[in-house]
Design a protein around this motif. Sequence first.
Motif, PDB file in Angstrom:
ATOM      1  N   LEU A 137       4.411  -9.143   2.469  1.00  0.00           N
ATOM      2  CA  LEU A 137       4.498 -10.537   2.892  1.00  0.00           C
ATOM      3  C   LEU A 137       3.178 -11.015   3.499  1.00  0.00           C
ATOM      4  N   GLU A 138       2.503 -10.145   4.243  1.00  0.00           N
ATOM      5  CA  GLU A 138       1.222 -10.504   4.850  1.00  0.00           C
ATOM      6  C   GLU A 138       0.151 -10.820   3.814  1.00  0.00           C
ATOM      7  N   LYS A 139       0.305 -10.289   2.613  1.00  0.00           N
ATOM      8  CA  LYS A 139      -0.684 -10.515   1.548  1.00  0.00           C
ATOM      9  C   LYS A 139      -0.588 -11.922   0.954  1.00  0.00           C
ATOM     10  N   HIS A 140       0.447 -12.665   1.340  1.00  0.00           N
ATOM     11  CA  HIS A 140       0.697 -13.963   0.728  1.00  0.00           C
ATOM     12  C   HIS A 140       0.775 -15.069   1.768  1.00  0.00           C
TER      13      HIS A 140
ATOM     14  N   GLU B 271       9.613   2.429   8.349  1.00  0.00           N
ATOM     15  CA  GLU B 271       8.499   2.577   7.406  1.00  0.00           C
ATOM     16  C   GLU B 271       8.707   1.691   6.180  1.00  0.00           C
ATOM     17  N   LEU B 272       9.933   1.623   5.678  1.00  0.00           N
ATOM     18  CA  LEU B 272      10.221   0.751   4.534  1.00  0.00           C
ATOM     19  C   LEU B 272      10.049  -0.719   4.921  1.00  0.00           C
ATOM     20  N   LEU B 273      10.513  -1.073   6.101  1.00  0.00           N
ATOM     21  CA  LEU B 273      10.348  -2.450   6.581  1.00  0.00           C
ATOM     22  C   LEU B 273       8.869  -2.794   6.742  1.00  0.00           C
ATOM     23  N   ASP B 274       8.087  -1.828   7.178  1.00  0.00           N
ATOM     24  CA  ASP B 274       6.650  -2.032   7.335  1.00  0.00           C
ATOM     25  C   ASP B 274       5.981  -2.322   5.985  1.00  0.00           C
ATOM     26  N   VAL B 275       6.389  -1.618   4.938  1.00  0.00           N
ATOM     27  CA  VAL B 275       5.837  -1.874   3.604  1.00  0.00           C
ATOM     28  C   VAL B 275       6.143  -3.311   3.186  1.00  0.00           C
ATOM     29  N   LEU B 276       7.384  -3.749   3.428  1.00  0.00           N
ATOM     30  CA  LEU B 276       7.755  -5.116   3.065  1.00  0.00           C
ATOM     31  C   LEU B 276       6.972  -6.139   3.875  1.00  0.00           C
ATOM     32  N   ASP B 277       6.760  -5.865   5.151  1.00  0.00           N
ATOM     33  CA  ASP B 277       5.954  -6.768   5.985  1.00  0.00           C
ATOM     34  C   ASP B 277       4.527  -6.878   5.448  1.00  0.00           C
TER      35      ASP B 277
ATOM     36  N   TYR C  39       3.687 -16.160 -12.362  1.00  0.00           N
ATOM     37  CA  TYR C  39       4.271 -15.188 -13.285  1.00  0.00           C
ATOM     38  C   TYR C  39       5.456 -14.409 -12.720  1.00  0.00           C
ATOM     39  N   VAL C  40       5.965 -14.844 -11.598  1.00  0.00           N
ATOM     40  CA  VAL C  40       7.180 -14.252 -11.026  1.00  0.00           C
ATOM     41  C   VAL C  40       8.172 -15.378 -10.761  1.00  0.00           C
ATOM     42  N   ASP C  41       9.400 -15.030 -10.530  1.00  0.00           N
ATOM     43  CA  ASP C  41      10.407 -16.077 -10.362  1.00  0.00           C
ATOM     44  C   ASP C  41      10.593 -16.534  -8.912  1.00  0.00           C
ATOM     45  N   PHE C  42       9.539 -16.405  -8.113  1.00  0.00           N
ATOM     46  CA  PHE C  42       9.543 -17.011  -6.786  1.00  0.00           C
ATOM     47  C   PHE C  42       8.930 -18.393  -6.941  1.00  0.00           C
ATOM     48  N   GLU C  43       9.618 -19.394  -6.429  1.00  0.00           N
ATOM     49  CA  GLU C  43       9.082 -20.756  -6.532  1.00  0.00           C
ATOM     50  C   GLU C  43       7.871 -20.956  -5.632  1.00  0.00           C
ATOM     51  N   ASN C  44       7.925 -20.315  -4.448  1.00  0.00           N
ATOM     52  CA  ASN C  44       6.865 -20.512  -3.466  1.00  0.00           C
ATOM     53  C   ASN C  44       6.932 -19.405  -2.424  1.00  0.00           C
ATOM     54  N   PHE C  45       6.123 -19.553  -1.391  1.00  0.00           N
ATOM     55  CA  PHE C  45       6.069 -18.547  -0.332  1.00  0.00           C
ATOM     56  C   PHE C  45       7.409 -18.383   0.375  1.00  0.00           C
ATOM     57  N   GLU C  46       8.118 -19.474   0.595  1.00  0.00           N
ATOM     58  CA  GLU C  46       9.413 -19.393   1.273  1.00  0.00           C
ATOM     59  C   GLU C  46      10.404 -18.547   0.482  1.00  0.00           C
ATOM     60  N   ALA C  47      10.375 -18.663  -0.845  1.00  0.00           N
ATOM     61  CA  ALA C  47      11.273 -17.872  -1.690  1.00  0.00           C
ATOM     62  C   ALA C  47      10.950 -16.376  -1.576  1.00  0.00           C
ATOM     63  N   LEU C  48       9.656 -16.052  -1.538  1.00  0.00           N
ATOM     64  CA  LEU C  48       9.247 -14.656  -1.342  1.00  0.00           C
ATOM     65  C   LEU C  48       9.702 -14.156   0.023  1.00  0.00           C
ATOM     66  N   ASP C  49       9.486 -14.966   1.050  1.00  0.00           N
ATOM     67  CA  ASP C  49       9.890 -14.605   2.407  1.00  0.00           C
ATOM     68  C   ASP C  49      11.402 -14.371   2.476  1.00  0.00           C
ATOM     69  N   LYS C  50      12.167 -15.233   1.845  1.00  0.00           N
ATOM     70  CA  LYS C  50      13.624 -15.090   1.839  1.00  0.00           C
ATOM     71  C   LYS C  50      14.049 -13.801   1.128  1.00  0.00           C
ATOM     72  N   GLU C  51      13.416 -13.508   0.005  1.00  0.00           N
ATOM     73  CA  GLU C  51      13.745 -12.290  -0.749  1.00  0.00           C
ATOM     74  C   GLU C  51      13.423 -11.037   0.060  1.00  0.00           C
ATOM     75  N   ILE C  52      12.273 -11.033   0.703  1.00  0.00           N
ATOM     76  CA  ILE C  52      11.893  -9.884   1.525  1.00  0.00           C
ATOM     77  C   ILE C  52      12.833  -9.740   2.715  1.00  0.00           C
TER      78      ILE C  52
ATOM     79  N   ASN D  30      -2.700 -12.075  -7.291  1.00  0.00           N
ATOM     80  CA  ASN D  30      -3.314 -12.481  -6.030  1.00  0.00           C
ATOM     81  C   ASN D  30      -4.407 -11.520  -5.558  1.00  0.00           C
ATOM     82  N   ASN D  31      -4.861 -10.675  -6.480  1.00  0.00           N
ATOM     83  CA  ASN D  31      -6.030  -9.807  -6.259  1.00  0.00           C
ATOM     84  C   ASN D  31      -5.896  -8.828  -5.087  1.00  0.00           C
ATOM     85  N   TRP D  32      -4.778  -8.112  -5.033  1.00  0.00           N
ATOM     86  CA  TRP D  32      -4.656  -7.029  -4.061  1.00  0.00           C
ATOM     87  C   TRP D  32      -4.054  -5.778  -4.722  1.00  0.00           C
TER      88      TRP D  32
END
Length: 138
Positions: free
Chosen positions: A51-54, A42-48, A62-75, A110-112
């Motif tokens: 990620l699907e929202k981006h 269930e926790l993994l599903d929330v993280l997925d 306004y966050v310290d992720f440089e790009n989508f890959e950085a977010l994906d790596k963090e998740i 990102n309006n979600w």
Amino acid sequence: MSPFWLIIISVVVGLYLTYRDNKSKLNTEFYKNLNISQLQNELLDVLDKILEKHDYNSNFIYVDFENFEALDKEITNYKIAIIDNDWSTIYKLSGEFRLKGRFQVLSEDNNWQEDFIVLNKKFINHFNAFKSYYESRN
């Protein structure tokens, strides 16, 4: 109004008030009945879902992720921590869902926001159940 309808209305209102008062108790009991792998999933599903929202066009200003890959790596790192029960990282993950945490800021940028509220509630319920389960076993 006849006494019959007064009784019906009273019963319906009574059932509604009982449901509303016991709703949080029912949710708590539901989460207590999940096993560790279900809680992790269930926790993994929330993280997925976050990620699907981006995608590559998402706003990360306004966050310290440089790009989508950085977010994906963090998740991905958070997912590994959940699977490995790495609580120092899992506690950092819980901070991402706090007011002005990175996931909350991403939702605004990102309006979600409405979806974030739902995911946040789900995360908190599962996180608390996961933590309780882990603490009761150790």
